[in-house]
Write an enzyme that holds these catalytic residues in place. Structure first.
Site, short mmCIF file in Angstrom:
data_model
loop_
_atom_site.label_atom_id
_atom_site.label_comp_id
_atom_site.label_asym_id
_atom_site.label_seq_id
_atom_site.Cartn_x
_atom_site.Cartn_y
_atom_site.Cartn_z
N ASN A 176 0.81 -1.23 0.00
CA ASN A 176 0.00 0.00 0.00
C ASN A 176 0.84 1.28 0.00
OD1 ASN A 176 0.80 -0.75 2.59
ND2 ASN A 176 -1.00 0.11 3.59
N LYS A 199 12.99 -6.71 0.61
CA LYS A 199 12.08 -7.32 -0.36
C LYS A 199 10.77 -6.55 -0.39
CE LYS A 199 9.09 -10.68 -0.09
NZ LYS A 199 8.06 -10.21 -1.06
N GLY A 251 2.78 -5.90 7.30
CA GLY A 251 1.83 -6.72 6.57
C GLY A 251 0.79 -7.33 7.50
N SER A 252 0.31 -8.49 7.15
CA SER A 252 -0.79 -9.12 7.88
C SER A 252 -0.31 -9.81 9.16
CB SER A 252 -1.48 -10.15 6.99
OG SER A 252 -0.64 -11.26 6.76
N VAL A 253 -1.25 -10.05 10.06
CA VAL A 253 -0.94 -10.74 11.31
C VAL A 253 -0.48 -12.19 11.06
CG1 VAL A 253 -1.90 -11.61 13.48
CG2 VAL A 253 -2.42 -9.28 12.73
N THR A 255 1.07 -13.53 8.49
CA THR A 255 2.43 -13.53 7.95
C THR A 255 3.42 -13.04 9.00
OG1 THR A 255 1.57 -13.10 5.74
CG2 THR A 255 3.91 -12.69 6.09
N GLU A 273 4.99 -4.40 12.04
CA GLU A 273 3.86 -3.45 11.96
C GLU A 273 2.77 -4.18 11.22
OE1 GLU A 273 1.13 -1.45 10.74
OE2 GLU A 273 2.49 -0.50 9.30
N CYS A 307 -3.39 0.47 7.00
CA CYS A 307 -3.47 -0.39 8.18
C CYS A 307 -4.03 0.33 9.40
CB CYS A 307 -2.11 -0.98 8.49
SG CYS A 307 -0.80 0.24 8.68
N GLU A 487 8.14 2.76 14.42
CA GLU A 487 8.79 3.34 13.26
C GLU A 487 8.54 4.84 13.24
OE1 GLU A 487 9.00 -0.14 9.95
OE2 GLU A 487 7.04 0.82 10.12
#
Length: 513
Positions: A176, A199, A251-253, A255, A273, A307, A487
Site C-alpha cells: 500500500n 524485499k 503486513g498481515s498478522v 504472515t 507493523e 493499516c 517506526e
C-alpha cells in the site's frame, strides 16, 4: 492536507504519467552490489506478473529470487557492513540527507511511478514521496545524536555504553505504501550502521529499486542496501536466513506470526507493523464538519488500503443522523477515476482479488443487518483504458453492531462502519474490544475528555481532532496483535542497534582469592 494542493499546483505542468515501457519499469528489478541485476534463479514456474491497478494491464513478468540470490545479497551486505559500520555517524547522516535532497529533486518521477505501481491518486503519491524525503532527512540528522552514556562510579572507576549496529537487516514491505516502506525501514537501519536486504511486495516492486539507486547517487557504498524481488517463498527464505540479524516486516498478522516464528529459531531481533481495526470516537460536542472530514481521512485515503484506518466509527447517538447526512454529501463529491488525473480523489484497488474481498465484506455486512447508505459498488470509469481496473465507490455502512464480521475484521478497503453509543465509558470499552491496537481517534471540543479517552484507549497511535497524520519524528506502531516496535520516531533507532557496556577499573583488583 494543504500540502496536497501545494504539490498539485506545482506539479501540473510536469509529467502526466510514467509509461509501462519506462526504463525504471523494464530494467532488472533486483539491486545487488550497487547495480540492477536479474536473479540467478530462472525457473519459469517462479515468476509473477506485475499488473497496473489502474488499467488491469500486465506490465511485465518478474522473476522471483531464489536461495542463491538471497545468499548472495546477504553475503554482500555482510561484507559491506564491515566498512559502513565503522564510518562515523556524521558521515552516514550526510549520505541520508543527500538522498533526501535527491528524492525531492525527483519527486514527480517517483510519485508517477508509485501511481503506476499502486493505483493511488497522484496527489496522494506526491504527499507520500515528500514525507519519505522528510523521514530520511530526519534520520540523517538524528544519526550523530544516537550515542551511549557515561557513568561515574566509586573510587575513580567509570563505565560507558556504546550503541552498535545489529548487523544485516532483512526488510519486507507491504504494497500500500511501497516507497514509504523502503524509506521508513532503511533510513534508521542505515543511520545506525546496519546494512539491509529489502524485499518489496510482489504487487509493487518498482520504487524500492529507485530508492536503492538514489542511495548510491547520494554516496552509499555498494552492498549497503540491496533489493530482492519475490513472492512468499522468497520472503520465507529471507526471514529464516542465518545471516540475517534482524527482520522488519509490515503486513498481515498471519504472515507476521510466521516471520516471528522464523526469527525465534535464531533469536533474531524483529520489528512488526501488522494489521488494525481501529476505532474513531465522535462525541456530540465535536466540530461536526471536522469530524466528518476526519472520518473520511480515517477510511477513504488510498482506497481504504491503510493499516491504521479508523474503520469502526463510533458516533454519539444524538448526532448520528446529521453526521451521516453530512458524510454522505461529502463522499458523493469524491471523484473516482484515472489516478494520474489531478482531480481524482479515488483511484484503483490494488487488484481484482482485493476488490473482491472488499465487496464480499460489504455483501456479508448487508446479510448481517447493516445498511449500505452509500457506495460499495464497482465503478467502470468512462475512460475505456481503465475498464479492466477495479474501482470501488467508498462505502458507508450504518446500523452496524460490534458482532458483525465487517466490524471485527480488517477489510483493507474503503468501508466505513458507523456505530452509535450513549456514554463515554461505553464507547471506550467497545473501542478496546479488539485483538488489534494500532491506532484510534477522538473528536471532541472537550480537551479534558480527549486526554482522558486517549489515556484509556489501548492503541499505539491516537489522534485527537484529526486522523491518519504521520508527522516525522512521531513514533508509529501498535499494541496487541498490531505489532512490535515503533517506526518514524527517534526511539526507532533503538530497534536497529544494541548496547555494549564497558566497565573501566582505575584501581588494583580487589579479589578474595
Amino acid at each position: 492536507m494543504k500540502t496536497k494542493y501545494v504539490c498539485t499546483l506545482l506539479s501540473k505542468r510536469l509529467m502526466s504519467s510514467v509509461s509501462p515501457s519506462a526504463t525504471q519499469v523494464q530494467q532488472p528489478l533486483n539491486y545487488v552490489r550497487g547495480q540492477r541485476v536479474d536473479p540467478s534463479n530462472q525457473d519459469k514456474n517462479e515468476r509473477f506478473s506485475l499488473i497496473s491497478p489502474a488499467t488491469g494491464e500486465v506490465i511485465r513478468e518478474v522473476q522471483s529470487s531464489g536461495g542463491n540470490d538471497i545468499d548472495q545479497a546477504v553475503d554482500i551486505s555482510r561484507k559491506a557492513l564491515k566498512s559502513w559500520s565503522q564510518i562515523s555517524a556524521f558521515e552516514r547522516g550526510k549520505v541520508l540527507r543527500k538522498a533526501a535532497e535527491i528524492i525531492r529533486g525527483r519527486s514527480e518521477e517517483l510519485a508517477r511511478t508509485e501511481v503506476l505501481d499502486t493505483g493511488k491518486p497522484i496527489w496522494e503519491a506526491r504527499y507520500d514521496i515528500q514525507g519519505c524525503a522528510d523521514t530520511i532527512e530526519y534520520y540523517g540528522g538524528l544519526a550523530v545524536s544516537h550515542n551511549g552514556d557515561f557513568m561515574k562510579l566509586d573510587n575513580g572507576c567509570f563505565a560507558y555504553t556504546v550503541r552498535e549496529p545489529l548487523g544485516v537487516v532483512g526488510g519486507i514491505g507491504a504494497w500500500n505504501y511501497p516507497f514509504q516502506m523502503a524509506s521508513w525501514k532503511s533510513s534508521p537501519a542505515l543511520a545506525c550502521g546496519n546494512t539491509m536486504v529489502f524485499k518489496p511486495s510482489p504487487l509493487t516492486p518498482l520504487t524500492a529499486v529507485m530508492l536503492a539507486e538514489i542511495y548510491k547517487e547520494a554516496g552509499l557504498p555498494d552492498g549497503c542496501f540491496n533489493v530482492i524481488q519475490g513472492e512468499t517463498t522468497t520472503g520465507q527464505l529471507l526471514s529464516s536466513h542465518s545471516g540475517i540479524d534482524k527482520m522488519t516486516f509490515t503486513g498481515s498478522v498471519p504472515t507476521g506470526s510466521k516471520i516471528m516464528e522464523a526469527c525465534a529459531k535464531d533469536i533474531k531481533h524483529v520489528t512488526l507493523e501488522l494489521g488494525g481495526k481501529s476505532p474513531l470516537i465522535i462525541f456530540s460536542d465535536c466540530q461536526i464538519d471536522n469530524a466528518v472530514k476526519g472520518a473520511m481521512l480515517a477510511n477513504f485515503s488510498n482506497q481504504g488500503q491503510v493499516c491504521s484506518n479508523g474503520t469502526r466509527v463510533f458516533v454519539e447517538r444524538k448526532i448520528v443522523d446529521v453526521f451521516l447526512e453530512k458524510l454522505i454529501a461529502r463522499t458523493k463529491a469524491m471523484v473516482i477515476g484515472n489516478p494520474n488525473d489531478e482531480n481524482t480523489t479515488v483511484g484503483a484497488s490494488i487488484n481484482k482479488q482485493q476488490a473482491e474481498i472488499v465487496l464480499s465484506y460489504i455483501k456479508g455486512a448487508k446479510q448481517e443487518g447493516a445498511n449500505v447508505v452509500y457506495g460499495g459498488e464497482r465503478i467502470i470509469p468512462q475512460d475505456v483504458s481503465l475498464k479492466n481496473g477495479y474501482y470501488l465507490s467508498p462505502c458507508i455502512l450504518s446500523d452496524c453492531s460490534d458482532d458483525m464480521t465487517v466490524v471485527k475484521e480488517e477489510v483493507f478497503g474503503a468501508v466505513m462502519s458507523v456505530l452509535t453509543f450513549d456514554t463515554e465509558e461505553e464507547a471506550v470499552k467497545r473501542a478496546n474490544n479488539s485483538e488489534f491496537g494500532l491506532a484510534g481517534g477522538v473528536f471532541t471540543r472537550d480537551l479534558t475528555r480527549a486526554h482522558r479517552v486517549a489515556g484509556n484507549m489501548e492503541v499505539g497511535s491516537l489522534y485527537i481532532n484529526n486522523y491518519n497524520v504521520y508527522p516525522v519524528g512521531v513514533p508509529f506502531g501498535g499494541y496487541k496483535k498490531s505489532g512490535l516496535g515503533r517506526e518514524n520516531g527517534a526511539d526507532t533507532l533503538d530497534y536497529y542497534s544494541q548496547i555494549k557496556s564497558v566497565y573501566v577499573e582505575m584501581n588494583d583488583v580487589d579479589c578474595p582469592y
